[in-house]
Design a protein around this motif. Structure first.
Motif, short mmCIF file in Angstrom:
data_model
loop_
_atom_site.label_atom_id
_atom_site.label_comp_id
_atom_site.label_asym_id
_atom_site.label_seq_id
_atom_site.Cartn_x
_atom_site.Cartn_y
_atom_site.Cartn_z
N ASP A 90 1.11 -1.14 -0.02
CA ASP A 90 -0.16 0.19 0.08
C ASP A 90 0.84 1.19 0.11
N SER A 105 -5.96 -7.03 -10.01
CA SER A 105 -6.10 -6.03 -9.35
C SER A 105 -6.21 -4.75 -10.07
N ASP A 134 -13.70 -1.05 -1.19
CA ASP A 134 -13.74 0.26 -1.34
C ASP A 134 -14.75 1.00 -0.53
N HIS A 159 -11.80 -7.55 -2.65
CA HIS A 159 -11.55 -6.15 -2.70
C HIS A 159 -12.62 -5.44 -1.92
N ASP A 213 -6.43 -0.07 -9.78
CA ASP A 213 -6.16 0.91 -8.82
C ASP A 213 -6.26 2.44 -9.72
N ALA A 257 -0.65 -0.54 -7.80
CA ALA A 257 -0.94 0.73 -6.75
C ALA A 257 -0.36 2.03 -7.42
N ARG A 296 -9.35 -2.06 4.85
CA ARG A 296 -9.33 -0.65 4.46
C ARG A 296 -9.85 0.13 5.53
N THR A 339 -11.65 5.18 -3.00
CA THR A 339 -10.69 4.41 -4.13
C THR A 339 -11.39 3.60 -5.07
N GLN A 340 -10.80 3.10 -5.89
CA GLN A 340 -11.39 2.14 -6.88
C GLN A 340 -10.45 0.90 -6.94
N THR A 341 -10.55 0.07 -6.19
CA THR A 341 -9.70 -1.02 -6.15
C THR A 341 -10.46 -2.47 -6.55
N SER A 354 -4.46 -1.93 -14.14
CA SER A 354 -4.80 -3.05 -13.71
C SER A 354 -3.71 -4.23 -13.93
#
Length: 451
Positions: free
Chosen positions: A209, A402, A338, A336, A404, A448, A292, A378-380, A414
Motif C-alpha cells: 500500500d 487488481s 472500497d 476487494h 487502482d 498501486a 481498508r 478508491t477504486q480497487t 490493472s
C-alpha cells in the motif's frame, strides 16, 4: 543464452523428455571455440569446428560417483574449469597434453550440500559460497586449492550465498557483491564487514500500500517481513517482523499507522514512523484478504477468507478496535473493498466475481441502483461500471487480479494473473478502450499508484 566474442548460444528446449537438465553454461574465456555446460549428473565440453558444435567425450569424466547436480561454474587464470555441485564438492578440471579436460583436484565437502557460487579473484584466490551453510570460503589456487583459512558466515536472516560478483573486476581491492537466497544484496570483502545494499522479500508478496501523502510505500509478505520504502531514494526506511505470514496491508488516512492482515486471521497495527507495534486483533480464524480504513479513519473494514466483512470502530488513536458488525452475503472469500467518500457505504468483490454494496450504518446490503451516484474514495474493486473496460473480450482465460485509480482520477491501472500490466484512462467503462500494456511479471500482479 551465453555469448563469446564470436558466438551466441540460445537455449532451444527439446520436445523430447530428458533427465539431463542444464543448470549452467559458459564459453571458455581464453579459448573461444570451447563451450562448457553442466547440470544434472554431467559436465559437458563442446568444441566449435567449421561452425558446427561437437561434444568432446574425452572431457568431463567423473572418476567417482557423479553429483546429482553441477550447480556453478568458474575459470582459473590458467584456464582450468572449476565447478561446484549439490554434494558440496568443488572440482578442478585441467586440460592435459591431449587437450582434454580431466578431473585434477576435488575439494570434498567444501560446503554443506550445494555450492551455489564460485568466483576467482585476481590474486588466485577462489571464493566459494554455500547455499545451506551460508559460508563464504577462500581457497588458494596457487598451492593446490588448499584452504586460505578465511571464512565469513552470513546470518540466517540473510540466507545462503547465491551469487558472487566483483565490484571492480581486475582490481586487487577484493570488493564484492553477494546475492543471497533470500533476495538480499550485500557488499564487502574478505577483509571488511559485509553490509546490506538492499533487502527484499524471499516468499510470496501479496501486501502493498502507498502512503496517503509522502513518497513512501509498505510491503509485507509470506516471509513474515514488513518493509517501509521511499520511492525517491529507493531505500528501505525500516523493517519489522510479523509472527505469521502477511497477506494484505493499508495505511491509515493520517499516514501514521499501517494495518497488516495475516494468513491466520490476525490483524496487526504498526506505527509508520518506526514500525513499532500498536495493536493486534484476532478478526477471524481464516486468512485476511483485504483491509481498508474509512476516509476519515474512524472505521476499518476487514475482508476475510470466510466470506465475511468485519467492521471495526477505530478508537484511542488506533490503539483500540471495537467490532461494530459483520457483513455477510458473498458466496466466496472477499478479495476487494472500497469506501465511499462520505464513509457511509462499501463496495466489495469476492472470488466468485460478484460486486456487492453495503450500508455501514445499517450493516446491511444495498441495491446497486440506489448507489449509482455515490462517489468512491478508491477504486480497487475489479468490477464496476467505471472499470468495465479493463476486462478483455478476446481472452476468456484472462483474469484481472487488481486495479487502482490514480489520485487525480484520470488513470486506472490493472494487473492480471499472467503478469500483464495495463494502463487506461479513467473512467474506462467501454470494452473498446485500448490500454498501454507491459509484461511486468510472470504471474499474479498487484497494482498501486504512488502519486
Amino acid at each position: 543464452m551465453v555469448k563469446s566474442r564470436e558466438y551466441s548460444l540460445f537455449d532451444n528446449p527439446s520436445q523430447e523428455e530428458s533427465n539431463t537438465a542444464v543448470t549452467v553454461g559458459a564459453f571458455h574465456p581464453y579459448e573461444d571455440t570451447i563451450l562448457v555446460t553442466a547440470g544434472r549428473k554431467h559436465i559437458h565440453f563442446w568444441r566449435f569446428n567449421h561452425n558446427k558444435l561437437f561434444r568432446d567425450k574425452r572431457s568431463g569424466v567423473f572418476d567417482e560417483e557423479r553429483p546429482e547436480f553441477v550447480t556453478c561454474l568458474e575459470f582459473s587464470p590458467t584456464g582450468d574449469v572449476l565447478t561446484g555441485d549439490s554434494s558440496g564438492n568443488i572440482s578442478v578440471w585441467e586440460k592435459d597434453h591431449d587437450s582434454a579436460f580431466r578431473l585434477r583436484y576435488r575439494i570434498q565437502r567444501a560446503h554443506e550440500k550445494s555450492v551455489f557460487a564460485l568466483r576467482m579473484l585476481e590474486d588466485g584466490t577462489l571464493l566459494s559460497g554455500g547455499g545451506i551453510d551460508r559460508r563464504l570460503l577462500a581457497w588458494d589456487s596457487l598451492h593446490g586449492y588448499v584452504s586460505a583459512k578465511v571464512e565469513r558466515l552470513f546470518p540466517e536472516y540473510a540466507g545462503g550465498i547465491r551469487t558472487i560478483a566483483l565490484v571492480n573486476p581486475g582490481s586487487a581491492d577484493g570488493q564484492m557483491l553477494i546475492g543471497t537466497t533470500k533476495n538480499h544484496i550485500m557488499a564487502g570483502s574478505l577483509q571488511t564487514k559485509f553490509v546490506y545494499v538492499t533487502q527484499g522479500h524471499s516468499e510470496d508478496l501479496w501486501a502493498m500500500d502507498v502512503h496517503p501523502e509522502g513518497p513512501v510505500f509498505v510491503t509485507a509478505g509470506y516471509d513474515q517481513n514488513i518493509f517501509l520504502w521511499r520511492t525517491d531514494s529507493h531505500k528501505m526506511i525500516w523493517k519489522a517482523s510479523a509472527e505469521k505470514p502477511c497477506s494484505c496491508s493499508v495505511f491509515h488516512p493520517s499516514g501514521n499507522m499501517i494495518a497488516i492482515g495475516t494468513t491466520v486471521g490476525r490483524l496487526i497495527v504498526l506505527s509508520s514512523n518506526d514500525g513499532m507495534h500498536i495493536a493486534s486483533v484476532q478478526v477471524s480464524r481464516d486468512q485476511i484478504n483485504v483491509v481498508r480504513f474509512s476516509p476519515d479513519g474512524s472505521y476499518l473494514a476487514v475482508g476475510c477468507q470466510d466470506c465475511r466483512i468485519y467492521i471495526y470502530t477505530v478508537m484511542d488513536e488506533g490503539q483500540v478496535y471495537r467490532k461494530q458488525g459483520i457483513l455477510q452475503g458473498h458466496p466466496e472469500n472477499v478479495t476487494h473493498i472500497d469506501w465511499s467518500n462520505d464513509g457511509q457505504y462499501l463496495q466489495s468483490v469476492s472470488a466468485a466475481y460478484d460486486l456487492l454494496f453495503w450500508s455501514v450504518d445499517e450493516m446491511a446490503q444495498e441495491g446497486a441502483a440506489s448507489l449509482r451516484d455515490v462517489t468512491w474514495k478508491t477504486q480497487t474493486c475489479i468490477l464496476g461500471y467505471t472499470v468495465a473496460g479493463i476486462w478483455p473480450t478476446n481472452d476468456r482465460f484472462a483474469k484481472i487480479q487488481s486495479v487502482d485509480r490514480s489520485r487525480q482520477s484520470k488513470l486506472a491501472i490493472s494487473g492480471d494473473q499472467n503478469g500483464q500490466l495495463s494502463l487506461y484512462t479513467y473512467p474506462c467503462s467501454s470494452y473498446k478502450f485500448q490500454p498501454n500494456e507491459s509484461k511486468a511479471q510472470s504471474s499474479h500482479i498487484g497494482t498501486a499508484f504512488i502519486h
